[in-house]
Design a protein around this motif. Structure first.
Motif, PDB file in Angstrom:
ATOM      1  N   THR A  50       0.481  -1.290  -0.049  1.00 12.84           N
ATOM      2  CA  THR A  50       0.312  -0.290   0.077  1.00 12.84           C
ATOM      3  C   THR A  50       1.063   1.048   0.048  1.00 12.84           C
ATOM      4  O   THR A  50       1.682   1.291   0.444  1.00 12.84           O
ATOM      5  N   ASN A  52       1.157   5.753  -1.719  1.00 15.90           N
ATOM      6  CA  ASN A  52       0.014   6.855  -2.476  1.00 15.90           C
ATOM      7  C   ASN A  52       1.233   7.740  -3.810  1.00 15.90           C
ATOM      8  O   ASN A  52       2.984   7.373  -3.318  1.00 15.90           O
ATOM      9  N   ALA A  76       5.733   4.752   1.148  1.00 17.10           N
ATOM     10  CA  ALA A  76       5.067   3.000   0.253  1.00 17.10           C
ATOM     11  C   ALA A  76       5.091   2.652   1.949  1.00 17.10           C
ATOM     12  O   ALA A  76       6.419   2.744   2.113  1.00 17.10           O
ATOM     13  N   ILE A 159       1.579   0.924 -10.386  1.00 19.22           N
ATOM     14  CA  ILE A 159       0.498   2.689  -9.413  1.00 19.22           C
ATOM     15  C   ILE A 159      -1.026   2.547 -10.244  1.00 19.22           C
ATOM     16  O   ILE A 159      -1.431   2.998 -11.595  1.00 19.22           O
ATOM     17  N   GLN A 179      -2.855  10.906  -9.746  1.00 18.31           N
ATOM     18  CA  GLN A 179      -2.604  10.918  -8.840  1.00 18.31           C
ATOM     19  C   GLN A 179      -3.102   8.556  -8.641  1.00 18.31           C
ATOM     20  O   GLN A 179      -4.152   8.493  -9.537  1.00 18.31           O
ATOM     21  N   THR A 181      -2.302   4.614  -6.129  1.00 14.23           N
ATOM     22  CA  THR A 181      -2.214   3.181  -4.667  1.00 14.23           C
ATOM     23  C   THR A 181      -0.998   3.366  -5.778  1.00 14.23           C
ATOM     24  O   THR A 181      -1.132   2.669  -7.238  1.00 14.23           O
TER      25      THR A 181
END
Length: 189
Positions: A50, A52, A76, A159, A179, A181
């Motif tokens: 996980t 961003n 992350a 991503i 943007q 994750t």
């Protein structure tokens, strides 16, 4: 009562694969001359499922592919690592260039990963943009860790870009920021 038997036809590729698989089976304790050992599975040094990321594009991405400068930054964690001290990527950042549009992209860049311990990994990577059937987009970044922590590993970063990031694709300036994750994995053979 009548029993009906049906014959299943299999494609030639299936039969050839089955024959190759059957030929590869060996009896424990016996050796076959000239057989190669199967490739070893990669050993994961760090897995960070996980995170961003923010991707900057200049000029912005439009529906037409064009030469574009790319910047990347994010973080992350938590991470699972072969080094128990590594628990997160505090930050990553990179710059590069390539041919980019809102529907496909191929570019190269260098990035710096700063781990929660303060150790650094330098990565030389290439990336592609893959569009899914529902318009979802995933940037897949991969390349070697050229120096620092986990040098010699291969890093793969995915991503998953947010769909609303692409609203500007039809405007003259295009999309200048995306943007998403992040999933990051560092592994070696």
């Amino acid at each position: 009562m009548t029993t009906v038997l049906t014959r299943v036809r299999r494609p030639a590729q299936y039969l050839a694969a089955a024959a190759l698989a059957a030929a590869a089976v060996t009896v424990p304790g016996t050796a076959q001359a000239g057989t190669a050992k199967p490739a070893a599975a990669p050993a994961v040094d760090a897995s960070c499922p996980t995170g961003n990321a923010t991707v900057g594009l200049s000029p912005g991405a439009t529906l037409e592919q064009r030469q574009t400068a790319i910047s990347l930054r994010g973080n992350a964690g938590p991470c699972i690592s072969s080094d128990p001290a590594i628990t997160a990527i505090s930050s990553f950042s990179g710059t590069g260039q390539g041919m980019v549009s809102c529907v496909d992209a191929a570019y190269t860049f260098t990035a710096t990963v700063v781990w929660n311990t303060g150790e650094v990994s330098t990565v030389a990577a290439s990336s592609t943009l893959n569009l899914g059937p529902l318009g979802d987009a995933v940037a897949v970044i991969s390349g070697p860790v050229t120096s620092g922590k986990f040098a010699g590993d291969t890093v793969e970063v995915q991503i998953a870009l947010l769909p609303d990031s692409f609203v500007g694709c039809v405007t003259p300036q295009g999309v200048t920021q995306l943007q998403g994750t992040v999933i990051a994995t560092f592994a070696h053979l």
